[in-house]
Write a protein that holds these residues in place. Structure first.
Motif, PDB file in Angstrom:
ATOM      1  N   PHE A 171     -37.459  -6.061  57.902  1.00  0.00           N
ATOM      2  CA  PHE A 171     -36.998  -5.374  59.111  1.00  0.00           C
ATOM      3  C   PHE A 171     -36.123  -6.374  59.869  1.00  0.00           C
ATOM      4  O   PHE A 171     -36.567  -7.494  60.130  1.00  0.00           O
ATOM      5  CB  PHE A 171     -38.190  -4.946  59.987  1.00  0.00           C
ATOM      6  CG  PHE A 171     -38.999  -3.834  59.365  1.00  0.00           C
ATOM      7  CD1 PHE A 171     -39.896  -4.087  58.333  1.00  0.00           C
ATOM      8  CD2 PHE A 171     -38.849  -2.523  59.805  1.00  0.00           C
ATOM      9  CE1 PHE A 171     -40.630  -3.059  57.757  1.00  0.00           C
ATOM     10  CE2 PHE A 171     -39.580  -1.487  59.236  1.00  0.00           C
ATOM     11  CZ  PHE A 171     -40.473  -1.762  58.201  1.00  0.00           C
ATOM     12  N   GLY A 208     -52.877   2.332  63.312  1.00  0.00           N
ATOM     13  CA  GLY A 208     -51.478   2.644  63.655  1.00  0.00           C
ATOM     14  C   GLY A 208     -51.344   4.022  64.287  1.00  0.00           C
ATOM     15  O   GLY A 208     -52.125   4.926  64.011  1.00  0.00           O
ATOM     16  N   SER A 209     -50.353   4.159  65.146  1.00  0.00           N
ATOM     17  CA  SER A 209     -50.140   5.455  65.807  1.00  0.00           C
ATOM     18  C   SER A 209     -48.906   6.160  65.262  1.00  0.00           C
ATOM     19  O   SER A 209     -48.697   7.346  65.509  1.00  0.00           O
ATOM     20  CB  SER A 209     -49.950   5.227  67.306  1.00  0.00           C
ATOM     21  OG  SER A 209     -48.752   4.492  67.495  1.00  0.00           O
ATOM     22  N   GLY A 210     -48.063   5.437  64.567  1.00  0.00           N
ATOM     23  CA  GLY A 210     -46.817   6.045  64.060  1.00  0.00           C
ATOM     24  C   GLY A 210     -45.734   6.067  65.116  1.00  0.00           C
ATOM     25  O   GLY A 210     -44.702   6.712  64.953  1.00  0.00           O
ATOM     26  N   LEU A 211     -45.959   5.357  66.224  1.00  0.00           N
ATOM     27  CA  LEU A 211     -44.955   5.358  67.309  1.00  0.00           C
ATOM     28  C   LEU A 211     -44.195   4.029  67.405  1.00  0.00           C
ATOM     29  O   LEU A 211     -43.143   3.959  68.032  1.00  0.00           O
ATOM     30  CB  LEU A 211     -45.641   5.617  68.660  1.00  0.00           C
ATOM     31  CG  LEU A 211     -46.219   7.009  68.873  1.00  0.00           C
ATOM     32  CD1 LEU A 211     -47.015   7.069  70.167  1.00  0.00           C
ATOM     33  CD2 LEU A 211     -45.104   8.048  68.919  1.00  0.00           C
ATOM     34  N   GLY A 218     -44.695  -2.750  50.547  1.00  0.00           N
ATOM     35  CA  GLY A 218     -43.373  -2.127  50.420  1.00  0.00           C
ATOM     36  C   GLY A 218     -43.428  -0.637  50.759  1.00  0.00           C
ATOM     37  O   GLY A 218     -44.519  -0.059  50.898  1.00  0.00           O
ATOM     38  N   ILE A 219     -42.265  -0.032  50.903  1.00  0.00           N
ATOM     39  CA  ILE A 219     -42.201   1.388  51.305  1.00  0.00           C
ATOM     40  C   ILE A 219     -41.301   2.122  50.311  1.00  0.00           C
ATOM     41  O   ILE A 219     -40.167   1.687  50.068  1.00  0.00           O
ATOM     42  CB  ILE A 219     -41.591   1.518  52.730  1.00  0.00           C
ATOM     43  CG1 ILE A 219     -42.383   0.642  53.721  1.00  0.00           C
ATOM     44  CG2 ILE A 219     -41.557   2.964  53.192  1.00  0.00           C
ATOM     45  CD1 ILE A 219     -41.609   0.294  54.972  1.00  0.00           C
ATOM     46  N   ASP A 242     -41.693  -9.447  54.891  1.00  0.00           N
ATOM     47  CA  ASP A 242     -43.071  -9.614  54.415  1.00  0.00           C
ATOM     48  C   ASP A 242     -43.129  -9.447  52.902  1.00  0.00           C
ATOM     49  O   ASP A 242     -42.139  -9.077  52.271  1.00  0.00           O
ATOM     50  CB  ASP A 242     -44.015  -8.628  55.130  1.00  0.00           C
ATOM     51  CG  ASP A 242     -43.713  -7.180  54.805  1.00  0.00           C
ATOM     52  OD1 ASP A 242     -43.612  -6.844  53.612  1.00  0.00           O
ATOM     53  OD2 ASP A 242     -43.575  -6.374  55.770  1.00  0.00           O
ATOM     54  N   ALA A 250     -45.930  -6.112  59.930  1.00  0.00           N
ATOM     55  CA  ALA A 250     -45.859  -6.958  58.735  1.00  0.00           C
ATOM     56  C   ALA A 250     -47.270  -7.445  58.379  1.00  0.00           C
ATOM     57  O   ALA A 250     -47.675  -7.427  57.214  1.00  0.00           O
ATOM     58  CB  ALA A 250     -44.913  -8.124  58.977  1.00  0.00           C
ATOM     59  N   THR A 303     -52.740   4.522  57.276  1.00  0.00           N
ATOM     60  CA  THR A 303     -52.224   3.863  58.486  1.00  0.00           C
ATOM     61  C   THR A 303     -53.007   4.265  59.722  1.00  0.00           C
ATOM     62  O   THR A 303     -53.111   3.502  60.662  1.00  0.00           O
ATOM     63  CB  THR A 303     -50.727   4.140  58.691  1.00  0.00           C
ATOM     64  OG1 THR A 303     -50.486   5.500  58.473  1.00  0.00           O
ATOM     65  CG2 THR A 303     -49.884   3.317  57.758  1.00  0.00           C
ATOM     66  N   ASN A 336     -48.246   6.653  54.694  1.00  0.00           N
ATOM     67  CA  ASN A 336     -49.533   7.118  54.183  1.00  0.00           C
ATOM     68  C   ASN A 336     -50.415   7.456  55.378  1.00  0.00           C
ATOM     69  O   ASN A 336     -51.009   6.588  56.000  1.00  0.00           O
ATOM     70  CB  ASN A 336     -50.142   5.993  53.332  1.00  0.00           C
ATOM     71  CG  ASN A 336     -51.476   6.395  52.731  1.00  0.00           C
ATOM     72  OD1 ASN A 336     -52.199   7.229  53.285  1.00  0.00           O
ATOM     73  ND2 ASN A 336     -51.798   5.802  51.600  1.00  0.00           N
ATOM     74  N   TYR A 359     -44.208   9.303  62.429  1.00  0.00           N
ATOM     75  CA  TYR A 359     -44.004   9.326  60.961  1.00  0.00           C
ATOM     76  C   TYR A 359     -44.759   8.148  60.337  1.00  0.00           C
ATOM     77  O   TYR A 359     -44.626   7.003  60.741  1.00  0.00           O
ATOM     78  CB  TYR A 359     -42.511   9.231  60.625  1.00  0.00           C
ATOM     79  CG  TYR A 359     -42.273   9.519  59.158  1.00  0.00           C
ATOM     80  CD1 TYR A 359     -42.169  10.827  58.719  1.00  0.00           C
ATOM     81  CD2 TYR A 359     -42.216   8.493  58.232  1.00  0.00           C
ATOM     82  CE1 TYR A 359     -42.002  11.103  57.378  1.00  0.00           C
ATOM     83  CE2 TYR A 359     -42.048   8.765  56.880  1.00  0.00           C
ATOM     84  CZ  TYR A 359     -41.939  10.072  56.469  1.00  0.00           C
ATOM     85  OH  TYR A 359     -41.782  10.352  55.138  1.00  0.00           O
ATOM     86  N   TYR A 403     -49.502  -4.449  57.088  1.00  0.00           N
ATOM     87  CA  TYR A 403     -49.212  -3.866  55.771  1.00  0.00           C
ATOM     88  C   TYR A 403     -48.968  -4.916  54.672  1.00  0.00           C
ATOM     89  O   TYR A 403     -48.376  -4.630  53.647  1.00  0.00           O
ATOM     90  CB  TYR A 403     -48.011  -2.913  55.872  1.00  0.00           C
ATOM     91  CG  TYR A 403     -48.271  -1.792  56.870  1.00  0.00           C
ATOM     92  CD1 TYR A 403     -49.242  -0.825  56.604  1.00  0.00           C
ATOM     93  CD2 TYR A 403     -47.606  -1.736  58.087  1.00  0.00           C
ATOM     94  CE1 TYR A 403     -49.519   0.176  57.525  1.00  0.00           C
ATOM     95  CE2 TYR A 403     -47.862  -0.739  59.010  1.00  0.00           C
ATOM     96  CZ  TYR A 403     -48.828   0.209  58.723  1.00  0.00           C
ATOM     97  OH  TYR A 403     -49.102   1.195  59.636  1.00  0.00           O
ATOM     98  N   LEU A 418     -42.312   1.982  65.419  1.00  0.00           N
ATOM     99  CA  LEU A 418     -40.912   1.818  65.005  1.00  0.00           C
ATOM    100  C   LEU A 418     -39.978   2.685  65.846  1.00  0.00           C
ATOM    101  O   LEU A 418     -38.824   2.336  66.054  1.00  0.00           O
ATOM    102  CB  LEU A 418     -40.745   2.136  63.520  1.00  0.00           C
ATOM    103  CG  LEU A 418     -41.438   1.142  62.562  1.00  0.00           C
ATOM    104  CD1 LEU A 418     -41.172   1.510  61.125  1.00  0.00           C
ATOM    105  CD2 LEU A 418     -40.972  -0.288  62.840  1.00  0.00           C
ATOM    106  N   LEU A 449     -38.626   6.540  58.910  1.00  0.00           N
ATOM    107  CA  LEU A 449     -39.662   5.670  59.495  1.00  0.00           C
ATOM    108  C   LEU A 449     -39.632   5.594  61.021  1.00  0.00           C
ATOM    109  O   LEU A 449     -40.667   5.406  61.650  1.00  0.00           O
ATOM    110  CB  LEU A 449     -39.512   4.242  58.946  1.00  0.00           C
ATOM    111  CG  LEU A 449     -40.027   4.003  57.526  1.00  0.00           C
ATOM    112  CD1 LEU A 449     -39.941   2.536  57.194  1.00  0.00           C
ATOM    113  CD2 LEU A 449     -41.460   4.481  57.366  1.00  0.00           C
TER     114      LEU A 449
END
Ligand code: ADP
Length: 433
Positions: free
Chosen positions: A421, A390-393, A364-365, A360, A332, A385, A381, A378, A335, A395, A373
């Motif tokens: 969330f 961020g690693s994308g892991l 937004g997504i 937040d 949160a 990210t 952007n 995943y 982003y 979530l 997500l």
């Protein structure tokens, strides 16, 4: 014991029947005329028996044979026995066919039988569902009228069925089928098709995963290698360069370490190696700490509002609970642009459970990303990210932790308005004091 009918017996019976006529004829001196009367009686009797037979065979089908005597009793009895034998055989065959069909219906795959000329002989209900056949309407229709992919027709034409053939289902293009063909009878073939969509997806996920991990590790390694080459060339670099190189290498090492740790956590969670240690997690205190860390992370540029019910504990592993909350709250902060607010709440529910919500007011997504997500690596952007660390892991880890607590991650979002969330922890994990 009953005598078996034979032509000799029949002849003797005819002679015995005609003998009295002959003797009476002799007495009246007209043996031929008397014999003729006897023969006419015989013909009338046979004619009557024949009409009884026709009546029984064609009008009273299945009924018991008419009562009769002599040779006709044997005929009726013989036919009746044969009929019973055939009926029994037919019933046995019907049971056998029904059993075969039930067996084929219970197969987890689509099954069909077709002739050499590719006309359909039979198919089970899964073949109707997966391949689009209609039974019995399509009996006798060519199967290549339904399975029209040129590659499949070519496969049929080659008649080399050693290897299975994969093709998208004609009913749903997203379903991948693997079909095998084997000889059935002299000029017939069976085709068995099974749904391998999930296997294909797992295969793809495995490939994506390896590609993603390699890509994620390559970026920090490239940065470090660049600096290391620079250091050997200039032996003792200038203080300013050395300071920058050191800072960058340190940052990239921390990033790689974080990534590997997250991967290990995910693997443990997926393999269910994490036993939920039964400590009483003080959620209120934990959320306050994470909120403070989030503020530090974003240089106090956000307004973080907490609406937390105290004395609402979770009986679980502190490590897992911290990881779930911090991933969502740090995201949160990451982003949401500076100056905007983040609202966090933790409340008891009437059913004994408790609900966490992190809302937040960030970027937004877009809706098309929401369902993906929680997939590993995943990102909405990629470039942005990755830059934000961020690693994308994250979530994906949250999803697994919540699954351990019989819960699901709920995500709603509106572009340029913000994201929410949330999840519910069921009563079995909640302790109130
Ligand atoms: P990352 O480490 O990249 O943040 P996550 O799994 O935590 O990985 O998140 C996946 C993606 O979901 C992020 O890359 C980002 O695009 C998006 N995302 C997650 N949380 C938010 C949020 N609060 N607002 C907007 N996008 C978000």
């Amino acid at each position: 014991m009953r005598q078996l009918p034979s032509s000799k017996n029949l002849f003797i019976k005819v002679v015995i029947f005609l003998l009295p006529f002959f003797l009476i004829g002799m007495f009246f001196n007209a043996p031929i005329e008397s014999l003729c009367i006897g023969l006419v009686c015989l013909i009338v009797w046979h004619y009557h028996q024949l009409s009884l037979l026709i009546d029984w065979l064609w009008k009273k089908r299945g009924a018991y044979p008419p009562a009769s005597k002599g040779i006709w009793a044997d005929v009726f009895d013989g036919i009746y026995q044969q009929q019973r034998k055939h009926r029994k055989k037919r019933n046995e065959l019907t049971v056998l066919v029904r059993r075969f069909r039930l067996g084929a219906e219970s197969l987890p795959d689509a099954a069909l039988v077709f002739n050499n000329d590719r006309t359909l002989v039979w198919c089970n209900s899964l073949a109707q569902k997966m391949l689009g056949f209609k039974w019995p309407e399509d009996m006798g229709n060519r199967i290549d009228n339904f399975l029209r992919q040129p590659e499949f027709i070519e496969y049929l034409e080659l008649e080399n069925y050693e290897k299975p053939f994969e093709f998208p289902s004609p009913v749903n293009e997203l379903t991948i089928l693997e079909c095998r063909i084997a000889p059935f009878e002299k000029d017939k073939w069976t085709l068995i098709a099974r749904d391998i969509t999930q296997i294909k997806q797992i295969e793809q996920m495995r490939k994506d995963f390896i590609a993603n991990v390699s890509h994620e590790l390559r970026t920090p390694l490239t940065v470090m290698r660049g600096y290391l080459e620079l250091l050997t060339e200039s032996d003792v670099p200038e203080a300013a360069i050395w300071k920058k190189a050191h800072a960058m290498m340190n940052e990239q090492t921390i990033r790689m370490d974080g990534l590997v740790n997250q991967l290990l956590t995910l693997t443990k969670l997926e393999n269910k190696q994490f036993v939920l240690a039964q400590s009483k997690v003080n959620v209120a205190r934990l959320l306050q700490m994470i909120a403070e860390e989030a503020k530090t992370l974003s240089d106090n540029k956000h307004i973080i509002n907490l609406d937390i019910e105290p004395n609402l504990f979770i009986s679980s592993s502190e490590e897992q609970i911290r990881s779930a909350f911090s991933n969502l709250i740090f995201n949160a902060a990451r982003y949401t642009p500076a100056g905007k607010s983040i609202n966090i709440s933790w409340k008891a529910l009437d059913n004994g459970g408790a609900r966490f919500v992190c809302r937040d007011t960030g970027d937004g997504i877009p809706a098309e990303h929401l369902s993906r997500l929680t997939e590993r690596f995943y990102r909405v952007n990629q470039a942005r990210t990755r830059d934000s660390g961020g690693s994308g892991l994250g979530l994906s880890i949250v999803k697994h932790i919540l699954a351990n607590h019989n819960s699901d991650l709920e995500i709603s979002s509106q572009v340029n308005v913000g994201s929410t969330f949330s999840f519910t922890i069921p009563a079995q994990f909640i302790v109130k004091e």
